[in-house]
Design a protein around this motif. Structure first.
Motif, mmCIF file in Angstrom:
data_model
loop_
_atom_site.group_PDB
_atom_site.id
_atom_site.type_symbol
_atom_site.label_atom_id
_atom_site.label_comp_id
_atom_site.label_asym_id
_atom_site.label_seq_id
_atom_site.Cartn_x
_atom_site.Cartn_y
_atom_site.Cartn_z
ATOM 1 N N UNK A 233 0.973 -0.997 -0.072
ATOM 2 C CA UNK A 233 -0.215 -0.261 0.107
ATOM 3 C C UNK A 233 0.980 1.634 -0.171
ATOM 4 N N UNK A 234 0.817 2.285 -0.838
ATOM 5 C CA UNK A 234 1.183 3.216 -0.604
ATOM 6 C C UNK A 234 1.158 3.718 0.760
ATOM 7 N N UNK A 235 1.904 4.698 0.573
ATOM 8 C CA UNK A 235 1.878 5.530 2.352
ATOM 9 C C UNK A 235 2.164 6.545 1.394
ATOM 10 N N UNK A 236 0.908 7.778 2.325
ATOM 11 C CA UNK A 236 2.455 9.134 2.647
ATOM 12 C C UNK A 236 2.006 9.917 3.820
ATOM 13 N N UNK A 237 3.294 9.992 4.055
ATOM 14 C CA UNK A 237 3.012 11.012 5.843
ATOM 15 C C UNK A 237 3.670 11.472 6.160
ATOM 16 N N UNK A 238 4.091 11.586 6.879
ATOM 17 C CA UNK A 238 5.735 13.024 7.853
ATOM 18 C C UNK A 238 6.102 12.653 8.709
ATOM 19 N N UNK A 298 -4.095 1.012 -4.304
ATOM 20 C CA UNK A 298 -4.039 0.503 -3.808
ATOM 21 C C UNK A 298 -2.204 1.342 -3.129
ATOM 22 N N UNK A 299 -1.919 0.896 -4.682
ATOM 23 C CA UNK A 299 -0.295 1.396 -4.632
ATOM 24 C C UNK A 299 0.443 2.155 -4.898
ATOM 25 N N UNK A 300 -0.738 3.131 -5.360
ATOM 26 C CA UNK A 300 -0.289 4.646 -6.267
ATOM 27 C C UNK A 300 -0.899 5.807 -5.048
ATOM 28 N N UNK A 301 0.012 6.437 -5.410
ATOM 29 C CA UNK A 301 -0.614 8.026 -4.168
ATOM 30 C C UNK A 301 -2.064 7.942 -4.984
ATOM 31 N N UNK A 302 -3.097 9.352 -4.491
ATOM 32 C CA UNK A 302 -4.144 9.470 -5.205
ATOM 33 C C UNK A 302 -4.115 10.576 -6.174
ATOM 34 N N UNK A 303 -4.932 10.743 -7.379
ATOM 35 C CA UNK A 303 -4.325 11.511 -7.952
ATOM 36 C C UNK A 303 -5.086 13.357 -6.846
#
Ligand code: MBD
Ligand code: FE
Length: 324
Positions: A233-238, A298-303
């Motif tokens: 699963x792609x993760x966007x975080x900080x 689910x493996x890429x960031x959302x558009x």
């Protein structure tokens, strides 16, 4: 004032016309959402007896926000970005997708197309006189603790003044922005400089809104991540650096306890020499755990519109996930 007209047939019929309900063309979802949005706002105007002066100053503020492209900045300030994260967490929980490093907001300052490196990258251009050397490293693992080699770790952060390259034209292209592919042990390492917190520009339209709410526009020192790997699963975080006055008082509401990380100052000459640095540095360690998934989307960031990213980039990302 006691004028209340919202519930009259005239106003309700008027809203139906404004939302295009009596027209064959257009988009059904757009019509329904606009009808709801305008209904809520019309009702608010009635309930709060919004004056002409108040209404037109709001229009003026929206124009100023657009003129300075600050809707993407006000958005996290008003909690929309974090609210979408809360919803995504709930959607994941309902689908039994739990565990792994928590997500937090992307923010408005990502730029696509940063230079890519294997295992290690130097992220700073050496031009920031106040930049304290940072050694940023970690391991990407799956939920069973297995390392994930070949994971893409995209990192971006601010300089010692809180400015981001591309948006801050005094910085060189892609300064403090890199994509690092994890090595055979799932590790990534960056040499960079310790970022400073970001502050909404004084007097800017976003600042005016925050001031009206009695709030500030400060973010703690933080480092953004996109982490992705085929089958995960792609993760966007900080991460937020510990000890910053705003670590737990972020105007953008991005702080999560699991994402607060210390920057440890190291002055041992052996450790300095081992990293081929020229003096003391701050070490930041951030390991990432990715959940597995077979679903390509689910493996890429959302558009989302992003600087230097177009739809073609996304199409090729999606195609890339299907391969492995
Ligand atoms: C930033 O650096 C940021 O990450 C967010 C969310 C908003 C403003 C500046
Ligand atoms: Fe940021």
């Amino acid at each position: 004032m006691t004028v209340k007209i919202f519930d009259t047939p005239e106003v309700q019929d008027f809203l139906n016309s404004v939302a295009g309900f009596d027209q064959a063309g257009g988009n059904e979802r757009a019509k329904r959402i606009m009808h709801r949005l305008l209904s809520d706002l019309f009702k608010l105007i009635d309930d709060f007896d919004v004056t002409q002066e108040e209404y037109w100053s709001a229009v003026d503020l929206l124009n100023a926000l657009g003129h300075e492209t600050q809707f993407g900045l006000l958005s996290p300030g008003l909690g929309f970005d974090h609210y979408l994260d809360m919803r995504q967490d709930a959607i994941d929980a309902e689908a039994k997708r739990t565990g792994g490093t928590p997500r937090t907001i992307e923010g408005p300052l990502y730029v696509a197309g940063a230079p890519e490196a294997e295992g290690f990258a130097r992220m700073d251009d050496g031009q920031d006189p106040d930049g304290e050397t940072m050694w940023l490293t970690g391991q990407v693992r799956d939920l069973d603790g297995n390392p994930v080699p070949g994971a893409k770790v995209e990192i971006w952060h601010a300089n010692s003044k809180g400015g981001y390259s591309f948006f801050d034209k005094t910085q060189s292209e892609y300064n403090l922005r890199r994509t690092i592919v994890t090595d055979g042990a799932g590790r990534y390492t960056a040499r960079s400089i310790v970022p400073s917190g970001y502050g909404v520009p004084e007097g800017a339209p976003t600042d005016q809104v925050l001031k009206a709410l009695g709030r500030h526009g400060e973010r703690p020192a933080h480092i953004h991540y996109f982490v992705s790997a085929p089958g995960h699963q792609h993760l966007t975080t900080q991460i937020n650096l510990a000890g910053d006055p705003y670590t737990y008082d972020d105007f953008a509401f991005a702080t999560r306890e699991e994402l607060v990380v210390p920057a440890q100052r190291i002055d041992d000459p052996a450790e300095i020499a081992r990293r081929e640095l020229d003096g003391p540095f701050a070490e930041v360690v951030f390991d990432v755990e990715l959940a597995r998934t077979d679903a390509p989307e689910l493996q890429v960031r959302h558009a989302r519109p992003r600087a230097k990213e177009d739809e073609q980039d996304r199409a090729s990302q999606l195609a890339g996930t299907a391969k492995v």
